[in-house]
Design a protein around this motif. Structure first.
Motif, PDB file in Angstrom:
ATOM      1  N   ALA A  55       0.833  -1.201   0.000  1.00  0.00           N
ATOM      2  CA  ALA A  55       0.000   0.000   0.000  1.00  0.00           C
ATOM      3  C   ALA A  55       0.868   1.251   0.000  1.00  0.00           C
ATOM      4  O   ALA A  55       2.039   1.222   0.395  1.00  0.00           O
ATOM      5  N   GLY A  56       0.248   2.359  -0.438  1.00  0.00           N
ATOM      6  CA  GLY A  56       0.936   3.636  -0.479  1.00  0.00           C
ATOM      7  C   GLY A  56       0.384   4.616   0.541  1.00  0.00           C
ATOM      8  O   GLY A  56      -0.027   4.232   1.635  1.00  0.00           O
ATOM      9  N   HIS A  57       0.335   5.895   0.147  1.00  0.00           N
ATOM     10  CA  HIS A  57      -0.036   6.949   1.089  1.00  0.00           C
ATOM     11  C   HIS A  57      -1.489   6.845   1.547  1.00  0.00           C
ATOM     12  O   HIS A  57      -1.798   7.127   2.694  1.00  0.00           O
ATOM     13  N   PHE A  58      -2.395   6.444   0.653  1.00  0.00           N
ATOM     14  CA  PHE A  58      -3.803   6.313   1.012  1.00  0.00           C
ATOM     15  C   PHE A  58      -4.105   4.865   1.389  1.00  0.00           C
ATOM     16  O   PHE A  58      -5.002   4.228   0.851  1.00  0.00           O
ATOM     17  N   VAL A  59      -3.367   4.373   2.347  1.00  0.00           N
ATOM     18  CA  VAL A  59      -3.439   2.973   2.767  1.00  0.00           C
ATOM     19  C   VAL A  59      -4.844   2.600   3.218  1.00  0.00           C
ATOM     20  O   VAL A  59      -5.306   1.479   2.996  1.00  0.00           O
ATOM     21  N   HIS A  60      -5.567   3.524   3.827  1.00  0.00           N
ATOM     22  CA  HIS A  60      -6.923   3.247   4.328  1.00  0.00           C
ATOM     23  C   HIS A  60      -7.930   3.067   3.195  1.00  0.00           C
ATOM     24  O   HIS A  60      -8.966   2.430   3.381  1.00  0.00           O
ATOM     25  N   GLN A  61      -7.624   3.622   2.015  1.00  0.00           N
ATOM     26  CA  GLN A  61      -8.468   3.425   0.845  1.00  0.00           C
ATOM     27  C   GLN A  61      -8.021   2.217   0.031  1.00  0.00           C
ATOM     28  O   GLN A  61      -8.847   1.481  -0.514  1.00  0.00           O
ATOM     29  N   GLU A  62      -6.711   2.016  -0.037  1.00  0.00           N
ATOM     30  CA  GLU A  62      -6.156   0.938  -0.853  1.00  0.00           C
ATOM     31  C   GLU A  62      -6.391  -0.432  -0.216  1.00  0.00           C
ATOM     32  O   GLU A  62      -6.681  -1.403  -0.920  1.00  0.00           O
ATOM     33  N   LYS A  63      -6.249  -0.508   1.100  1.00  0.00           N
ATOM     34  CA  LYS A  63      -6.380  -1.782   1.816  1.00  0.00           C
ATOM     35  C   LYS A  63      -7.275  -1.618   3.039  1.00  0.00           C
ATOM     36  O   LYS A  63      -6.854  -1.825   4.180  1.00  0.00           O
ATOM     37  N   PRO A  64      -8.534  -1.247   2.829  1.00  0.00           N
ATOM     38  CA  PRO A  64      -9.410  -0.967   3.979  1.00  0.00           C
ATOM     39  C   PRO A  64      -9.615  -2.154   4.904  1.00  0.00           C
ATOM     40  O   PRO A  64      -9.678  -1.976   6.130  1.00  0.00           O
ATOM     41  N   GLN A  65      -9.717  -3.363   4.366  1.00  0.00           N
ATOM     42  CA  GLN A  65      -9.949  -4.528   5.224  1.00  0.00           C
ATOM     43  C   GLN A  65      -8.755  -4.794   6.132  1.00  0.00           C
ATOM     44  O   GLN A  65      -8.920  -5.130   7.311  1.00  0.00           O
ATOM     45  N   LYS A  66      -7.553  -4.633   5.599  1.00  0.00           N
ATOM     46  CA  LYS A  66      -6.356  -4.815   6.421  1.00  0.00           C
ATOM     47  C   LYS A  66      -6.289  -3.743   7.505  1.00  0.00           C
ATOM     48  O   LYS A  66      -5.934  -4.022   8.656  1.00  0.00           O
ATOM     49  N   VAL A  67      -6.613  -2.505   7.124  1.00  0.00           N
ATOM     50  CA  VAL A  67      -6.590  -1.411   8.096  1.00  0.00           C
ATOM     51  C   VAL A  67      -7.631  -1.649   9.184  1.00  0.00           C
ATOM     52  O   VAL A  67      -7.359  -1.447  10.371  1.00  0.00           O
ATOM     53  N   ILE A  68      -8.818  -2.109   8.799  1.00  0.00           N
ATOM     54  CA  ILE A  68      -9.874  -2.385   9.780  1.00  0.00           C
ATOM     55  C   ILE A  68      -9.440  -3.464  10.769  1.00  0.00           C
ATOM     56  O   ILE A  68      -9.671  -3.338  11.983  1.00  0.00           O
ATOM     57  N   ARG A  69      -8.787  -4.511  10.278  1.00  0.00           N
ATOM     58  CA  ARG A  69      -8.306  -5.568  11.180  1.00  0.00           C
ATOM     59  C   ARG A  69      -7.284  -5.024  12.171  1.00  0.00           C
ATOM     60  O   ARG A  69      -7.315  -5.361  13.365  1.00  0.00           O
ATOM     61  N   ILE A  70      -6.394  -4.170  11.688  1.00  0.00           N
ATOM     62  CA  ILE A  70      -5.385  -3.564  12.563  1.00  0.00           C
ATOM     63  C   ILE A  70      -6.055  -2.677  13.602  1.00  0.00           C
ATOM     64  O   ILE A  70      -5.688  -2.682  14.787  1.00  0.00           O
ATOM     65  N   LEU A  71      -7.054  -1.905  13.172  1.00  0.00           N
ATOM     66  CA  LEU A  71      -7.783  -1.045  14.088  1.00  0.00           C
ATOM     67  C   LEU A  71      -8.495  -1.847  15.160  1.00  0.00           C
ATOM     68  O   LEU A  71      -8.483  -1.490  16.349  1.00  0.00           O
ATOM     69  N   GLN A  72      -9.124  -2.932  14.749  1.00  0.00           N
ATOM     70  CA  GLN A  72      -9.842  -3.778  15.704  1.00  0.00           C
ATOM     71  C   GLN A  72      -8.910  -4.339  16.767  1.00  0.00           C
ATOM     72  O   GLN A  72      -9.254  -4.377  17.954  1.00  0.00           O
ATOM     73  N   GLU A  73      -7.724  -4.766  16.362  1.00  0.00           N
ATOM     74  CA  GLU A  73      -6.749  -5.284  17.317  1.00  0.00           C
ATOM     75  C   GLU A  73      -6.349  -4.211  18.323  1.00  0.00           C
ATOM     76  O   GLU A  73      -6.233  -4.469  19.521  1.00  0.00           O
ATOM     77  N   PHE A  74      -6.158  -2.999  17.824  1.00  0.00           N
ATOM     78  CA  PHE A  74      -5.725  -1.900  18.680  1.00  0.00           C
ATOM     79  C   PHE A  74      -6.827  -1.429  19.627  1.00  0.00           C
ATOM     80  O   PHE A  74      -6.584  -1.113  20.782  1.00  0.00           O
ATOM     81  N   LEU A  75      -8.058  -1.401  19.116  1.00  0.00           N
ATOM     82  CA  LEU A  75      -9.159  -0.865  19.889  1.00  0.00           C
ATOM     83  C   LEU A  75      -9.731  -1.868  20.885  1.00  0.00           C
ATOM     84  O   LEU A  75     -10.404  -1.475  21.824  1.00  0.00           O
TER      85      LEU A  75
END
Length: 242
Positions: free
Chosen positions: A222-242
């Motif tokens: 992923a690049g600068h807009f990682v949350h748009q390019e790989k939203p499912q991966k970002v969501i999983r990371i967020l869930q782990e953190f939250l």
């Protein structure tokens, strides 16, 4: 100042701040999922999306003060505050200088700690002033606009298209937030795309070394807009953190 924002879901408040020349819609994919358990609020920052333009050239602290006023206006108790790129700058300044508070912080490809580019921008800013002085005199004034565009391209793509926000952009990119970052101690998640060319991974690693209690997670494809390019991966990371 008329402000556009989205307010979805119920539960603890999660506030999102977008990047330069972007809008709150950049977080659509994340908000659709997170709003199942959180009250997700996204702001169009002044000058972007459908929010009014700042009345004059702002600096970073002005944007942080705006976010603080927004939080107070809606009487929010923010549990998590997240910022992408320029939005990350606002989060860092706002928390470090106590404009607003939160329990946890998320920085997605945040800008703000880049000493090498800071020195470069200072040099280019000096060059721009010299160029303006020279091209103010005929017949050199013919070259003023081409020179201006060339310098803006060197400073960064965001400056070229900033329009009346150009002065604001110049003020903001000149600030190095290293000291602000050192003042942060709350649990912080850093999310970076390994292919980011706007705020390179080295910037994320720098933040991780400055912010206590921080975790850096890198998404390789992923690049600068990682949350748009790989939203499912970002969501999983967020869930782990939250």
């Amino acid at each position: 100042m008329a402000t556009e924002y989205q307010d979805e879901g119920s539960g603890p408040v999660m506030l999102f701040l977008h990047g330069w020349q972007d809008s709150s819609r950049t977080f659509d994919a994340l908000a659709g999922h997170l709003s199942q358990k959180w009250r997700v609020i996204r702001i169009d920052l002044p000058g972007f999306g459908r929010t009014e333009m700042p009345p004059l050239a702002w600096n970073l602290s002005d944007y942080a003060a705006f976010v603080a006023t927004f939080i107070n206006k809606l009487n929010l108790r923010v549990a998590v505050i997240a910022g992408h790129s320029f939005g990350g700058r606002i989060v860092i300044r706002g928390i470090a200088k106590k404009y607003f508070d939160a329990e946890k912080m998320i920085l997605i490809a945040s800008a703000g700690v880049a000493p090498r580019r800071r020195a470069r921008n200072i040099f280019l800013s000096w060059g721009a002033k010299v160029g303006r002085a020279i091209t103010a005199v005929p017949p050199f004034n013919f070259w003023r606009e081409p020179l201006r565009q060339r310098l803006y391209r060197l400073i960064g793509s965001g400056y070229t298209d900033a329009g009346i926000l150009a002065s604001t952009f110049a003020r903001i990119v000149a600030e190095d937030l290293s000291e602000d970052a050192r003042a942060l101690a709350m649990p912080t998640l850093l999310i970076w795309g390994a292919r980011d060319t706007e705020t390179p991974l080295a910037d994320g690693q720098r933040f991780a070394s400055l912010i206590r209690a921080s975790i850096l997670r890198v998404i390789n494809d992923a690049g600068h807009f990682v949350h748009q390019e790989k939203p499912q991966k970002v969501i999983r990371i967020l869930q782990e953190f939250l």
